[in-house]
Design an enzyme around this catalytic site. Sequence first.
Site, PDB file in Angstrom:
ATOM      1  N   TYR A 148      20.300  36.882  24.275  1.00 20.32           N
ATOM      2  CA  TYR A 148      19.597  36.667  23.271  1.00 20.32           C
ATOM      3  C   TYR A 148      20.338  36.702  21.881  1.00 20.32           C
ATOM      4  O   TYR A 148      20.380  35.771  21.049  1.00 20.32           O
ATOM      5  CB  TYR A 148      18.353  37.365  23.246  1.00 20.32           C
ATOM      6  CG  TYR A 148      17.171  37.160  21.903  1.00 20.32           C
ATOM      7  CD1 TYR A 148      16.632  36.039  22.232  1.00 20.32           C
ATOM      8  CD2 TYR A 148      16.981  38.126  20.947  1.00 20.32           C
ATOM      9  CE1 TYR A 148      15.544  36.023  21.258  1.00 20.32           C
ATOM     10  CE2 TYR A 148      16.104  37.589  19.863  1.00 20.32           C
ATOM     11  CZ  TYR A 148      15.249  36.584  20.083  1.00 20.32           C
ATOM     12  OH  TYR A 148      14.547  36.400  19.336  1.00 20.32           O
ATOM     13  N   LYS A 152      21.122  33.479  19.070  1.00 15.50           N
ATOM     14  CA  LYS A 152      20.781  33.693  17.880  1.00 15.50           C
ATOM     15  C   LYS A 152      22.058  33.734  16.612  1.00 15.50           C
ATOM     16  O   LYS A 152      21.927  33.195  15.817  1.00 15.50           O
ATOM     17  CB  LYS A 152      19.710  34.844  17.520  1.00 15.50           C
ATOM     18  CG  LYS A 152      18.524  35.062  18.426  1.00 15.50           C
ATOM     19  CD  LYS A 152      17.725  33.747  17.981  1.00 15.50           C
ATOM     20  CE  LYS A 152      16.305  33.832  18.290  1.00 15.50           C
ATOM     21  NZ  LYS A 152      15.364  32.422  17.760  1.00 15.50           N
TER      22      LYS A 152
END
Length: 243
Positions: A148, A152
């Site tokens: 994740y 990002k």
Amino acid sequence: MKIEFDGRTVLVTGATGGIGAEIVRQLAASDASVVAAGRNREILDQLSEETGCRTLAFDLTSLKETEAALADLDVWGVVNCGGFGGEIATPQDTDIEVFDKVMAINARGTMLVTKYTSRSMIRLGQGGSIVNVSSQASLVALQNHVSYGSSKAAVDNITRVSALELGQYGIRVNSVHPTVVMTEMSEFYWGRPEIGGPFLEQMPLGRWATQAEVASPVLFLLSDAASMITGVHLPIDGGYTCR
């Protein structure tokens, strides 16, 4: 300060999620003409009934679907909120197929939406604004968040380069970086006392964010109130990343 969009068209991806839906609600209340995008048609229909927004169903991981949905869509603003959390895993235990899916939705999806909507914005010649929903996980290392956080961090670079390239057309590009919003999806990990407790102890404000507290700064960055702000990464994290 009251933010108004005067009927300008704003696309919100990930509108079927909690944060995305709240962004749609706040935009609709601020006189934006909202196009809510996602994959779940039932939730999109419910959101349309509630807010009066238009809806657009397509898969962010599909080049063909994204191009077909956006190539002829005239927009002034974009909120890239579509995302996938992936898995909780260390680098050595990460499932590479999950890693690839996270990157495909979060990073590649943001790039595809930016690619096609920015063409529309340039063609219309009215400037515009793009806000990418990133995460605190791109600003600091969080345990078990390698997939994740990496996705990002890629979104952050898309934000910076897009701000650099699109500024000449009067198009601003910024990102917001929320901390945990305690949704049902977040509860399974961050709701554990041994995980959430030490995390909150390191956060100056010492509490989780709400969906509304994420949506409001998105509207600010999207709006003319932030007309001289571009290329910015704004934490919405209760001070966690200031440590």
